[in-house]
Design a protein around this motif. Structure first.
Motif, short mmCIF file in Angstrom:
data_model
loop_
_atom_site.label_atom_id
_atom_site.label_comp_id
_atom_site.label_asym_id
_atom_site.label_seq_id
_atom_site.Cartn_x
_atom_site.Cartn_y
_atom_site.Cartn_z
N GLU A 172 0.81 -1.23 0.00
CA GLU A 172 0.00 0.00 0.00
C GLU A 172 0.84 1.28 0.00
O GLU A 172 0.61 2.18 -0.80
N GLN A 173 1.83 1.35 0.91
CA GLN A 173 2.60 2.59 1.05
C GLN A 173 3.43 2.88 -0.21
O GLN A 173 3.48 4.01 -0.70
N GLU A 174 4.06 1.82 -0.72
CA GLU A 174 4.88 1.96 -1.93
C GLU A 174 3.99 2.32 -3.12
O GLU A 174 4.36 3.13 -3.98
N ALA A 175 2.79 1.72 -3.16
CA ALA A 175 1.85 2.00 -4.25
C ALA A 175 1.45 3.47 -4.25
O ALA A 175 1.30 4.08 -5.31
N ARG A 176 1.29 4.05 -3.06
CA ARG A 176 0.92 5.47 -2.97
C ARG A 176 2.02 6.35 -3.55
O ARG A 176 1.76 7.33 -4.23
N ARG A 177 3.27 5.94 -3.30
CA ARG A 177 4.40 6.71 -3.83
C ARG A 177 4.45 6.59 -5.36
O ARG A 177 4.62 7.56 -6.08
N LEU A 178 4.24 5.34 -5.85
CA LEU A 178 4.28 5.11 -7.30
C LEU A 178 3.13 5.80 -8.02
O LEU A 178 3.26 6.22 -9.16
N ALA A 179 1.99 5.89 -7.32
CA ALA A 179 0.79 6.48 -7.95
C ALA A 179 1.01 7.96 -8.27
O ALA A 179 0.41 8.49 -9.19
N GLY A 180 1.90 8.64 -7.54
CA GLY A 180 2.20 10.05 -7.79
C GLY A 180 1.11 10.96 -7.25
O GLY A 180 0.23 10.53 -6.50
N ALA A 181 1.19 12.23 -7.65
CA ALA A 181 0.23 13.22 -7.15
C ALA A 181 -0.38 13.96 -8.33
O ALA A 181 0.28 14.18 -9.34
N PHE A 182 -1.66 14.30 -8.20
CA PHE A 182 -2.34 15.03 -9.28
C PHE A 182 -1.74 16.42 -9.45
O PHE A 182 -1.45 16.86 -10.52
N ARG A 183 -1.60 17.06 -8.34
CA ARG A 183 -1.03 18.41 -8.38
C ARG A 183 0.16 18.41 -7.45
O ARG A 183 0.19 17.71 -6.44
N GLU A 184 1.14 19.20 -7.82
CA GLU A 184 2.32 19.28 -6.98
C GLU A 184 1.98 19.89 -5.62
O GLU A 184 1.13 20.77 -5.55
N GLU A 185 2.63 19.39 -4.62
CA GLU A 185 2.49 20.00 -3.29
C GLU A 185 3.41 21.21 -3.26
O GLU A 185 4.63 21.07 -3.35
N TYR A 186 2.84 22.38 -3.20
CA TYR A 186 3.67 23.60 -3.19
C TYR A 186 4.08 23.94 -1.75
O TYR A 186 3.24 23.93 -0.86
N GLN A 187 5.35 24.23 -1.58
CA GLN A 187 5.87 24.58 -0.26
C GLN A 187 6.18 26.08 -0.23
O GLN A 187 6.65 26.63 -1.23
N ALA A 188 5.94 26.67 0.94
CA ALA A 188 6.24 28.10 1.08
C ALA A 188 7.76 28.27 1.14
O ALA A 188 8.44 27.55 1.87
N VAL A 189 8.30 29.16 0.32
CA VAL A 189 9.75 29.38 0.30
C VAL A 189 10.11 30.83 0.65
O VAL A 189 11.27 31.22 0.56
N GLY A 190 9.12 31.62 1.03
CA GLY A 190 9.41 33.01 1.42
C GLY A 190 9.62 33.91 0.23
O GLY A 190 8.83 33.90 -0.71
N SER A 191 10.75 34.62 0.24
CA SER A 191 11.00 35.60 -0.83
C SER A 191 11.93 35.03 -1.90
O SER A 191 12.86 34.28 -1.60
N LEU A 192 11.64 35.42 -3.13
CA LEU A 192 12.49 35.01 -4.26
C LEU A 192 12.81 36.25 -5.09
O LEU A 192 11.93 37.09 -5.32
N ARG A 193 14.04 36.33 -5.54
CA ARG A 193 14.42 37.42 -6.44
C ARG A 193 14.63 36.80 -7.84
O ARG A 193 15.64 36.15 -8.07
N LEU A 194 13.63 37.01 -8.66
CA LEU A 194 13.62 36.31 -9.94
C LEU A 194 13.99 37.23 -11.10
O LEU A 194 13.79 38.44 -11.04
N TYR A 195 14.49 36.57 -12.15
CA TYR A 195 14.76 37.28 -13.39
C TYR A 195 14.15 36.44 -14.51
O TYR A 195 14.47 35.25 -14.65
N LEU A 196 13.21 37.01 -15.30
CA LEU A 196 12.53 36.25 -16.35
C LEU A 196 13.46 36.15 -17.56
O LEU A 196 13.62 37.08 -18.34
N LEU A 197 14.07 34.98 -17.68
CA LEU A 197 15.11 34.76 -18.70
C LEU A 197 14.52 34.42 -20.06
O LEU A 197 15.06 34.80 -21.10
N GLY A 198 13.43 33.67 -20.07
CA GLY A 198 12.86 33.27 -21.35
C GLY A 198 11.53 32.57 -21.19
O GLY A 198 11.10 32.26 -20.08
N LEU A 199 10.90 32.34 -22.31
CA LEU A 199 9.61 31.64 -22.30
C LEU A 199 9.47 30.87 -23.61
O LEU A 199 10.13 31.18 -24.60
#
Lengths: 554, 112
Positions: free
Chosen positions: A313-340
């Protein structure tokens, strides 16, 4: 010749329609042709079965006829078995007729009546469960609008489902029914055909079907059942082969992806969607399609389904993955938009990916504005870009700008969340050379190889290259590919390649223009930002942005 | 070695094209031949996988009640092995290309 009584009855009651329903018209016709050239030989009679040799193959013909077996590789009803059945039927008919007399009336059970009784007795609940609420609703809708299946009744019941498209031939016993999707199991098309027939006959009503399907909606399918269903489909496709693969396999792949979604198996769903994309590419006769690529997708799905089936069961849950990523709070970020770049993924998502450089942590982040394309089977048009993080404009407008984020949330692979709790401040438009440190720009390519490993995430494969020189290659008119060989000071090469595709014309023209300028002016030293990958024995770069004035105004 | 890996991949792709129901017989002989080539190239695991695959395909052709689970498992395991070999080969090939280029440049420099 002695033919066992049960087998004789089965042979005499099997008309042309019944034999076609056991396989298909082509196989029956081929068997008739074979019979004209090769005479089968009776080997032995054992119990209710008769062993007949047809050419090199040895067939064991038994009642019901669909249970007959053959020594040839085919797992479905083959031409050898059909030849043997046709020949035995001929012998049985001759034995039944004494010389000089007319044929006596056949004392065989009425197959058609038996079939009708068997089809009527099939419980609709099981069929509803197999189809699911959405499919049952569509079936009812089609029937009420008069655009339902075409049904023909004789010794078999033939149901044509043109919207898939599939042709199902239901016969007695039910497990030997055939479907143009080549599935040997009781596939979803057979279930849909049978339920349509029951509805048409008045054995069930539209209201009772809709009610039952809604009532069944809560019972999520079991993980092992889903994996088994996926592997059964893959097995059917591998047995049939690509050359005989029916177009309905695309629909099957999509349905199984949906089933994985319902069963909370996102990783398997994504793998199934990638496989579906590959099948679409095959049926669309895309020049980019490769059987090796399809095999890779099949292997990926099979191995994941196998692992999910056997894992605790536990291993199967890991293999099954997640629908949406679990977003973690990282505080402040200083970003530069390099490309798209605009992307269209094999998994059925399309949109824009924005790539950022974080000036403090010295790493890449991305924001993926992707939408599913698999709903209604067509690209959704008119998608407008949203303004994120309360910035003064869309991200596209903020190219090469510095942006400070507070309250940012990031997924495990470095994907930024569009959460409303995050606030962005536009700092200013800045040349990339004054934001990115010199060590982020690769002038020497030896360190790039480990970063191009297949299986690495896209952000791990991003690189900024400043080659010593470039060698433009002749445009490949066969593969429709532009190639520019980038070389560092020690002669190590990285191949910048872009395959022509709809919507890439402007990019190719810009690259060709840049290559021309560089040839004229070797001191230009452009900078390329892109994702590394390997192809053949070459290290390649898929370009995202090119900069001719890295330190200057972007 | 790359030639061998490509042939293995092509043989599996052929099997996918024709399907187990029709192409198994001819594929079994081809895979047995490839198994020997793999052994000669030093791909021992590849050789063992192909020999087993060939055996199962051969067996399948003469089996009345076909059980394809183990065979399919092996086909996809072999495909995975090919992908890993290809990854390794690519790395070696890129490094070899870079090395050759450097040697050429050095020789050119020496001559000058």
């Amino acid at each position: 010749m002695e033919i066992p009584q049960t087998l004789r009855a089965a042979l005499l009651s099997a008309d042309e329609e019944y034999l076609i329903a056991l396989c298909n018209k082509g196989t029956v016709n081929r068997a008739k042709k074979d019979l004209a050239a090769v005479r089968p030989e009776l080997r032995q009679t054992e119990g209710e079965a008769v062993t007949v040799s047809v050419g090199d193959a040895v067939c064991t013909i038994t009642a019901p006829l669909g249970s007959s077996t053959c020594s040839c590789p085919s797992s479905a009803m083959c031409r050898h078995r059909m030849s043997a059945i046709l020949w035995l039927r001929e012998q049985a008919a001759q034995e039944n007729t004494a010389p000089g007399e007319a044929a006596p009336p056949e004392e065989t059970p009425d197959t058609a009546e038996e079939l009708i009784a068997r089809l009527s007795a099939c419980p609709p609940q099981a069929l509803i469960r197999q189809l699911g609420e959405r499919r049952v609703a569509a079936l009812v809708q089609r029937e009420s609008s008069g655009e339902g299946a075409a049904i023909r009744e004789a010794s078999t019941v033939t149901v044509e489902l043109p919207w898939i498209p599939a042709v199902v031939r239901l016969l007695f016993p039910l497990e030997h029914s055939s479907c143009s999707c080549h599935s040997q199991s009781f596939c979803v098309h057979k279930a849909e055909a049978l339920l349509t027939w029951q509805l048409r006959r008045g054995l069930v009503t539209a209201d009772s079907l809709l009610e039952a399907s809604r009532g069944d909606a809560g019972s999520a399918p079991d993980r092992r059942e889903i994996c088994a269903a996926v592997q059964t489909a893959l097995g059917d496709w591998m047995r049939a082969g690509l050359t005989r693969l029916p177009a309905s396999s695309q629909e099957t792949a999509e349905r199984l992806a949906g089933l994985c979604h319902t069963g909370s198996l996102p990783a398997l769903e994504r793998a199934m969607r990638r496989l579906h994309g590959e099948l679409q590419s095959y049926f669309a006769r895309s020049a980019a399609f490769r059987a090796e690529g399809l095999l890779r997708r099949l292997s990926e799905v099979w191995r994941l389904a196998s692992a999910l089936q056997t894992a605790p069961e536990q291993e199967a849950r890991r293999l099954a993955g997640a629908f949406r990523e679990e977003y973690q709070a990282v505080g402040s970020l200083r970003l530069y938009l390099l490309g798209l770049q605009e992307v269209e993924l094999a998994g059925g998502y399309a949109g824009t990916v924005y790539y950022f450089w974080e000036t403090q942590k010295h790493r890449y982040y991305a924001y993926r504005d992707l939408r599913p394309q698999f709903y209604e089977g067509s690209r959704q048009s008119g998608h407008t870009e949203t303004i994120l993080w309360e910035l003064p404009g869309t991200l596209r407008q903020l190219w090469n700008c510095r942006i400070d984020l507070t309250g940012a949330r990031v997924g495990g692979e470095g994907n930024l969340s569009s959460t409303a709790q995050c606030r962005g401040t536009l700092v200013q438009k800045t040349p990339p050379g004054s934001v990115l440190p010199p060590q982020a720009v690769e002038e020497e390519f030896s360190s790039l190889l480990p970063r191009s490993r297949p299986g690495l995430g896209e952000l791990e494969r991003l690189a900024i290259l400043r080659p010593q020189r470039g060698e433009q290659q002749p445009y490949d008119t066969v593969e429709q590919r532009f190639a520019l060989r980038l070389l560092d000071g020690a002669g190590r090469d990285v191949w910048l390649t872009v395959r022509f595709r709809e919507g890439r014309q402007a990019m190719l023209e810009a690259l060709e223009q840049l290559a021309g300028q560089w040839e004229q002016n070797p001191a230009l030293r452009p900078v390329f930002f892109g994702a590394l990958y390997r192809e053949g024995g070459r290290l390649c770069l898929h370009p995202i942005e090119c900069f001719t004035d890295w330190e200057g105004t972007p | 070695m790359n030639q061998c890996i490509s042939e293995m991949e092509a043989a599996l792709a052929d099997l996918l094209q024709t399907g187990l129901d029709t192409g198994a017989g001819s594929s079994a002989a081809e895979l047995a031949r490839l198994a020997e080539r793999c052994e000669a190239c030093g791909l021992h695991t590849g050789s063992a996988l192909l020999a087993r695959l060939s055996g199962l395909l051969e067996e399948r052709a003469h089996t009345l009640h076909k059980q394809d689970g183990p065979l399919l498992e092996l086909v996809f395991q072999t495909e995975h092995y090919i992908a890993l070999c290809r990854e390794r080969w690519q790395e070696t090939e890129i490094l070899r290309g870079w090395q050759e280029r450097q040697e050429q440049d050095t020789e050119g420099g020496d001559c000058a």
